[in-house]
Enzyme design. Structure first.
Site, short mmCIF file in Angstrom:
data_model
loop_
_atom_site.label_atom_id
_atom_site.label_comp_id
_atom_site.label_asym_id
_atom_site.label_seq_id
_atom_site.Cartn_x
_atom_site.Cartn_y
_atom_site.Cartn_z
N PRO A 247 38.17 32.74 12.00
CA PRO A 247 37.56 34.06 12.14
C PRO A 247 36.41 34.05 13.15
O PRO A 247 35.78 33.01 13.38
CB PRO A 247 37.04 34.37 10.72
CG PRO A 247 37.86 33.52 9.82
CD PRO A 247 38.18 32.27 10.60
N HIS A 248 36.16 35.21 13.72
CA HIS A 248 35.06 35.43 14.67
C HIS A 248 35.18 34.54 15.91
O HIS A 248 34.20 34.24 16.57
CB HIS A 248 33.69 35.19 14.01
CG HIS A 248 33.57 35.77 12.64
ND1 HIS A 248 33.73 37.11 12.40
CD2 HIS A 248 33.36 35.19 11.43
CE1 HIS A 248 33.60 37.34 11.10
NE2 HIS A 248 33.39 36.19 10.49
N ARG A 249 36.38 34.10 16.18
CA ARG A 249 36.62 33.19 17.32
C ARG A 249 35.75 31.93 17.24
O ARG A 249 35.40 31.33 18.26
CB ARG A 249 36.38 33.91 18.65
CG ARG A 249 37.26 35.14 18.76
CD ARG A 249 37.61 35.49 20.16
NE ARG A 249 38.62 36.55 20.14
CZ ARG A 249 38.66 37.57 20.97
NH1 ARG A 249 37.77 37.68 21.92
NH2 ARG A 249 39.61 38.47 20.87
N PHE A 250 35.42 31.57 16.02
CA PHE A 250 34.64 30.35 15.83
C PHE A 250 35.62 29.24 15.45
O PHE A 250 35.62 28.74 14.33
CB PHE A 250 33.57 30.57 14.75
CG PHE A 250 32.23 30.09 15.18
CD1 PHE A 250 31.65 30.55 16.36
CD2 PHE A 250 31.53 29.15 14.44
CE1 PHE A 250 30.41 30.09 16.78
CE2 PHE A 250 30.30 28.68 14.86
CZ PHE A 250 29.74 29.15 16.03
#
Ligand SMILES: Cc1cc2nc3c(=O)[nH]c(=O)nc-3n(C[C@H](O)[C@H](O)[C@H](O)COP(=O)(O)O)c2cc1C
Length: 210
Positions: A186-189
């Site tokens: 998620p969140h490009r993390f």
């Protein structure tokens, strides 16, 4: 940020070849679209890159990644002069990417023959008449070349329809020097782990920022 926990080194283990097999099996089980398709990047000695998809035909016992192609193609010309390549797999259903880099060598003739024998007659005919990456005439002429060989084979007695592997067709083996596993989060993390082979052959590994 609420973090549910991501990919940890323990999930992959110390051996990236074993981890690749596990991820690949998972992609197969998940019925990912053509999980064996991989981008293959090569480059001229001057560093000009080119890229195309090929099919992974296996990871051998020692950990070499194999694929088959035409030894007169553009990729083959580039590999002849600069025997290094990079592979990339993408399995969207799993939000996973694997990158592999290393030196490339041709497979032995016996391995090429063994794989050639498993291919359908139609794809052996196609591979025999194709001059991959050369300039082609009209499609009708390409089809005519295929049909000419097909008719010549059919004209032979059933037991003599053997079509030998052309010398210009065969496989390559990429010997991984580095393998990177990427897990979407998620969140490009995202999570990334890059393994590199040290001079003495053991793998070192580092987590990378996304
Ligand atoms: C999904 C997919 C799989 C492919 N698999 C192969 C393959 O295993 N071997 C091959 O020579 N070409 C394969 N091709 C065709 C190559 O992408 C490429 O067009 C061809 O090998 C010529 O590349 P080159 O001119 O850079 O040598 C595949 C194409 C796609 C889209």
């Amino acid at each position: 940020m609420k973090d549910k926990g991501g990919l940890e080194l323990d999930d992959l283990g110390p051996d990236p070849i074993a981890a690749f097999r596990t991820w690949f099996d998972r992609a197969l089980k998940k019925k990912a679209a053509m999980p064996e398709s991989m981008a293959l990047a090569t480059a001229t000695p001057g560093g000009v890159p080119s890229n195309r998809f090929v099919l992974l035909k296996g990871v051998d016992e020692a950990g070499g990644f194999t694929f088959f192609t035409n030894y007169e193609s553009r990729k083959a010309a580039e590999l002849a002069e600069n025997p290094h390549a990079a592979l990339a797999f993408h399995w969207p259903a799993l939000e996973r990417q694997v990158r592999v880099e290393g030196a490339v060598t041709r497979l032995a003739a016996a391995d090429n023959d063994a794989y050639w024998a498993t291919r359908s007659l139609a794809s052996r005919i196609a591979a025999t008449v194709s001059r991959q990456s050369g300039h082609a005439p009209e499609r009708a002429e390409m089809i005519a070349a295929y049909e000419k060989l097909e008719l010549a084979l059919i004209a032979r007695p059933a037991g003599e329809r053997e079509l030998r592997r052309p010398a210009g067709w065969g496989g390559y083996r990429l010997w991984p020097q580095a393998i990177e596993f990427w897990q979407g989060q998620p969140h490009r993390f995202h999570d990334r782990f890059r393994y590199e082979r040290a001079v003495h052959g053991a793998w070192t590994v580092a987590r990378l920022w996304p």
